[in-house]
Design a protein around this motif. Sequence first.
Motif, PDB file in Angstrom:
ATOM      1  N   GLN A   1       0.819  -1.220   0.000  1.00  0.00           N
ATOM      2  CA  GLN A   1       0.000   0.000   0.000  1.00  0.00           C
ATOM      3  C   GLN A   1       0.849   1.265   0.000  1.00  0.00           C
ATOM      4  N   ILE A   2       1.917   1.297   0.790  1.00  0.00           N
ATOM      5  CA  ILE A   2       2.748   2.495   0.883  1.00  0.00           C
ATOM      6  C   ILE A   2       3.720   2.530  -0.297  1.00  0.00           C
ATOM      7  N   THR A   3       3.581   3.540  -1.143  1.00  0.00           N
ATOM      8  CA  THR A   3       4.386   3.660  -2.356  1.00  0.00           C
ATOM      9  C   THR A   3       4.799   5.123  -2.543  1.00  0.00           C
ATOM     10  N   PRO A   4       5.610   5.421  -3.550  1.00  0.00           N
ATOM     11  CA  PRO A   4       5.922   6.824  -3.842  1.00  0.00           C
ATOM     12  C   PRO A   4       4.690   7.656  -4.204  1.00  0.00           C
ATOM     13  N   ALA A   5       3.570   7.000  -4.508  1.00  0.00           N
ATOM     14  CA  ALA A   5       2.342   7.718  -4.850  1.00  0.00           C
ATOM     15  C   ALA A   5       1.497   8.048  -3.626  1.00  0.00           C
ATOM     16  N   THR A   6       1.893   7.576  -2.448  1.00  0.00           N
ATOM     17  CA  THR A   6       1.095   7.810  -1.240  1.00  0.00           C
ATOM     18  C   THR A   6       1.028   9.306  -0.920  1.00  0.00           C
ATOM     19  N   THR A   7      -0.185   9.812  -0.770  1.00  0.00           N
ATOM     20  CA  THR A   7      -0.404  11.217  -0.413  1.00  0.00           C
ATOM     21  C   THR A   7      -0.414  11.358   1.096  1.00  0.00           C
ATOM     22  N   VAL A   8       0.298  12.366   1.607  1.00  0.00           N
ATOM     23  CA  VAL A   8       0.425  12.565   3.058  1.00  0.00           C
ATOM     24  C   VAL A   8       0.043  13.996   3.393  1.00  0.00           C
ATOM     25  N   LEU A   9      -0.885  14.157   4.348  1.00  0.00           N
ATOM     26  CA  LEU A   9      -1.413  15.461   4.753  1.00  0.00           C
ATOM     27  C   LEU A   9      -1.061  15.696   6.221  1.00  0.00           C
ATOM     28  N   LEU A  10      -0.274  16.721   6.502  1.00  0.00           N
ATOM     29  CA  LEU A  10       0.300  16.925   7.831  1.00  0.00           C
ATOM     30  C   LEU A  10      -0.123  18.262   8.414  1.00  0.00           C
ATOM     31  N   LEU A  11      -0.723  18.229   9.594  1.00  0.00           N
ATOM     32  CA  LEU A  11      -1.160  19.434  10.283  1.00  0.00           C
ATOM     33  C   LEU A  11      -0.307  19.644  11.526  1.00  0.00           C
ATOM     34  N   ASP A  12       0.390  20.779  11.614  1.00  0.00           N
ATOM     35  CA  ASP A  12       1.167  21.165  12.794  1.00  0.00           C
ATOM     36  C   ASP A  12       2.039  20.029  13.324  1.00  0.00           C
ATOM     37  N   MET A  13       2.886  19.499  12.483  1.00  0.00           N
ATOM     38  CA  MET A  13       3.684  18.327  12.872  1.00  0.00           C
ATOM     39  C   MET A  13       4.658  18.655  14.000  1.00  0.00           C
ATOM     40  N   PHE A  14       4.676  17.784  15.001  1.00  0.00           N
ATOM     41  CA  PHE A  14       5.589  17.844  16.143  1.00  0.00           C
ATOM     42  C   PHE A  14       6.772  16.950  15.798  1.00  0.00           C
ATOM     43  N   CYS A  15       7.941  17.554  15.531  1.00  0.00           N
ATOM     44  CA  CYS A  15       9.052  16.815  14.918  1.00  0.00           C
ATOM     45  C   CYS A  15       9.958  16.091  15.899  1.00  0.00           C
ATOM     46  N   LEU A  16       9.957  16.462  17.158  1.00  0.00           N
ATOM     47  CA  LEU A  16      10.911  15.880  18.103  1.00  0.00           C
ATOM     48  C   LEU A  16      10.924  14.346  18.069  1.00  0.00           C
ATOM     49  N   PRO A  17       9.774  13.644  18.032  1.00  0.00           N
ATOM     50  CA  PRO A  17       9.822  12.175  18.027  1.00  0.00           C
ATOM     51  C   PRO A  17      10.569  11.594  16.832  1.00  0.00           C
ATOM     52  N   LEU A  18      10.676  12.352  15.737  1.00  0.00           N
ATOM     53  CA  LEU A  18      11.355  11.846  14.549  1.00  0.00           C
ATOM     54  C   LEU A  18      12.869  11.929  14.650  1.00  0.00           C
ATOM     55  N   ARG A  19      13.367  12.684  15.654  1.00  0.00           N
ATOM     56  CA  ARG A  19      14.804  12.914  15.768  1.00  0.00           C
ATOM     57  C   ARG A  19      15.488  11.995  16.769  1.00  0.00           C
ATOM     58  N   SER A  20      14.826  10.912  17.150  1.00  0.00           N
ATOM     59  CA  SER A  20      15.411   9.969  18.104  1.00  0.00           C
ATOM     60  C   SER A  20      16.717   9.386  17.558  1.00  0.00           C
ATOM     61  N   PRO A  21      17.769   9.311  18.370  1.00  0.00           N
ATOM     62  CA  PRO A  21      19.034   8.709  17.913  1.00  0.00           C
ATOM     63  C   PRO A  21      18.870   7.284  17.404  1.00  0.00           C
ATOM     64  N   SER A  22      17.914   6.545  17.946  1.00  0.00           N
ATOM     65  CA  SER A  22      17.741   5.147  17.535  1.00  0.00           C
ATOM     66  C   SER A  22      17.192   5.029  16.118  1.00  0.00           C
ATOM     67  N   THR A  23      16.566   6.100  15.605  1.00  0.00           N
ATOM     68  CA  THR A  23      16.007   6.063  14.250  1.00  0.00           C
ATOM     69  C   THR A  23      16.646   7.120  13.345  1.00  0.00           C
ATOM     70  N   GLU A  24      17.874   7.499  13.659  1.00  0.00           N
ATOM     71  CA  GLU A  24      18.550   8.541  12.876  1.00  0.00           C
ATOM     72  C   GLU A  24      18.690   8.140  11.408  1.00  0.00           C
ATOM     73  N   TRP A  25      18.915   6.861  11.144  1.00  0.00           N
ATOM     74  CA  TRP A  25      19.034   6.426   9.752  1.00  0.00           C
ATOM     75  C   TRP A  25      17.734   6.691   8.999  1.00  0.00           C
ATOM     76  N   LEU A  26      16.593   6.397   9.638  1.00  0.00           N
ATOM     77  CA  LEU A  26      15.312   6.611   8.967  1.00  0.00           C
ATOM     78  C   LEU A  26      15.070   8.100   8.733  1.00  0.00           C
ATOM     79  N   TRP A  27      15.480   8.933   9.697  1.00  0.00           N
ATOM     80  CA  TRP A  27      15.343  10.375   9.517  1.00  0.00           C
ATOM     81  C   TRP A  27      16.088  10.835   8.265  1.00  0.00           C
ATOM     82  N   SER A  28      17.213  10.238   7.980  1.00  0.00           N
ATOM     83  CA  SER A  28      18.043  10.675   6.850  1.00  0.00           C
ATOM     84  C   SER A  28      17.453  10.293   5.496  1.00  0.00           C
TER      85      SER A  28
END
Length: 508
Positions: free
Chosen positions: A300-327
């Motif tokens: 289901q998740i592809t380059p065509a997936t549409t994503v709609l984001l309201l007031d995103m809180f970014c801190l959870p995305l910056r976890s050291p354990s997921t730094e590779w995914l952030w990049s």
Amino acid sequence: MSWFPRITPGFPQYTGPYSVGSADFEIPVSSLDSPASSPDSSISTVAFRIFYPCEASAREKAVKWLTYPHRGYVQAYARFLGAHNLFAQLFSYFPHLLYYATIPVKANAESLQANTESQRWPVVIFSHGLGGSRNAYSHICGTLASHGIVVIAPEHRDGSAPVTYIKSPSSGKVRPLYYRRASHTPSPEVYEHRDNQLKIRLWELGLIHDAILKLDEGSLYIPANTKITKRESGELNDVVNQLQGQLDVHTPGSIVMAGHSFGAATMVQFTKSVYYNDQSDDPSYQPLYTPSTSSSITRQITPATTVLLLDMFCLPLRSPSTEWLWSQPMPCYAPSGSGGDALLAVLSETFSKWKGNLSDMKLALSEDPTGANLSRTKAAPTFFYPTASAHLSQSDFGILFPRVTRVAFKSEEPERCLKLNARAMLQKMRENGFEVASTAQIDAEEEDKSFPVDTPFNTREDWRILATNGGIKGWIPINIDDGTESEISEGKEDIILLLPRTRIEQNS
């Protein structure tokens, strides 16, 4: 008592051409096929509310904004507001106006047969933020549904709701899970807490995706138990039967992922976790969600997936354990993707001034989130904010408590703010090929009285809402290429749904 309806908080009617039905589901985990192992075996069910186009002639049956048990939810909100536990309990015994607030939907109403070219309704999954619930964004979810969309609003069991009630499928007994407070300043403890919450949220989204597939197949059965009567379970099963074959959920990239605040971060982490599943050889990367490569969610998740984001809180995305995914960039930046044309970000004015979070959000939605290469090869994401808006302006609370939000957060015109958000979301879907109803003339703020009356599927483009020169009052474009230096955001502003910053600091 003639004065009572005038002071009871309420919601305006939706402006799309369709009536809206709603059904509340709690599904045993054991009846679903999970793409990944459970991060918490004590969570035995997944809960979500569905908003869908329904027959205009369907029997009216009010849906209360506070779900059952009402007293428990009032207690939980009082605790969330920082009240002493004893006060919270006493507070819940007094008549409260929120008990009487209803959502303008029809409970378990007969669904409308899809009249799109595909004969299926588009589907959006909307993830709530901190302090939210499956009802806390009812107005924006209902507005989308009134334009011909089926919206699934999960209630996450990660300690981000003021309270959620988890039912035992075997005994029917219900246990509460209360809000788990955490600081908003980066630290190893904070990152661990948010990682654990995301593990639950991503796992739930995988289960809900399977539930949606079963809903479309007509195999999502709701048994009667001590919490749901035989009549209510029959009504829910009728909804399942009516929606069978009506959801556009089988084509890869067909489900729209949306969310607010922590919910927006959840959708970014979810789409990237699924898309980049098993692609990392970085030993420091500790994936929060690893779905089976044979599972339907990975298709289901592809380059065509549409994503709609309201007031995103970014801190959870910056976890050291997921730094590779952030990049890694969002899937839409893959060679076959349309780039930022598949991304919409709408901030509140408050969040637009939170420099650390804004910088992180620009990086997260760029072609290179590391910030090492800011050159552009694909379209930039669509990025706006409405003036005089606060973090809660994208939830129901601005409409429920307009005077409080005006005084505490300096926010204005809560209903118009939600309309601007909904217009942007609908137009982004149109631009990505989704067949949804036209924006209502009253929402488009058209002055031309000869403006044609909408037919159910006159998908007239609302181009002004996504144009940087659209001339819409108080609708400000943000340049994603301006100031995208790498910066880990700190909790310098209020990212809780309800509370002013001083109360957050006192209770973090």
